[in-house]
Write an enzyme that holds these catalytic residues in place. Sequence first.
Site, PDB file in Angstrom:
ATOM      1  N   CYS A  76       0.870  -1.181   0.000  1.00 34.21           N
ATOM      2  CA  CYS A  76       0.000   0.000   0.000  1.00 34.21           C
ATOM      3  C   CYS A  76       0.904   1.228   0.000  1.00 34.21           C
ATOM      4  CB  CYS A  76      -0.979  -0.030   1.167  1.00 34.21           C
ATOM      5  SG  CYS A  76      -0.225   0.135   2.787  1.00 34.21           S
ATOM      6  N   ALA A  77       0.412   2.347   0.477  1.00 39.50           N
ATOM      7  CA  ALA A  77       1.211   3.573   0.494  1.00 39.50           C
ATOM      8  C   ALA A  77       2.281   3.546   1.576  1.00 39.50           C
ATOM      9  CB  ALA A  77       0.315   4.797   0.656  1.00 39.50           C
TER      10      ALA A  77
END
Length: 105
Positions: A61-62
């Site tokens: 993810c981020a």
Amino acid sequence: MTSTDLFPNELAVKRRAGAALIDVREAHEYARGHVPGAVNLPLSELPGREAEVPDGAVLICAGGTRSAQAAAYLAGQGRRGLMNLMGGTSGWMREGRDLVPGDRP
């Protein structure tokens, strides 16, 4: 334990061993730039699409939070050997690695 943390410099070894890379960010985030080879499967769409994530997948993810949530959910669905890319795409870039823009791996 639901997943193993994976450092960005360890990712190449896992990819060569056949690990799937699953980016759980939303499509617009993924399109702005993602780890090369990662397939997009947003966390919001994961329920009902669990079969698309094989055992031993690397979740991205981020920054590591959503991928950890995805790992916990998938572990509850019986997936094993999941890995969480520490620092996510942000950590990947901090190490000087490039992201690929667009909606394809």
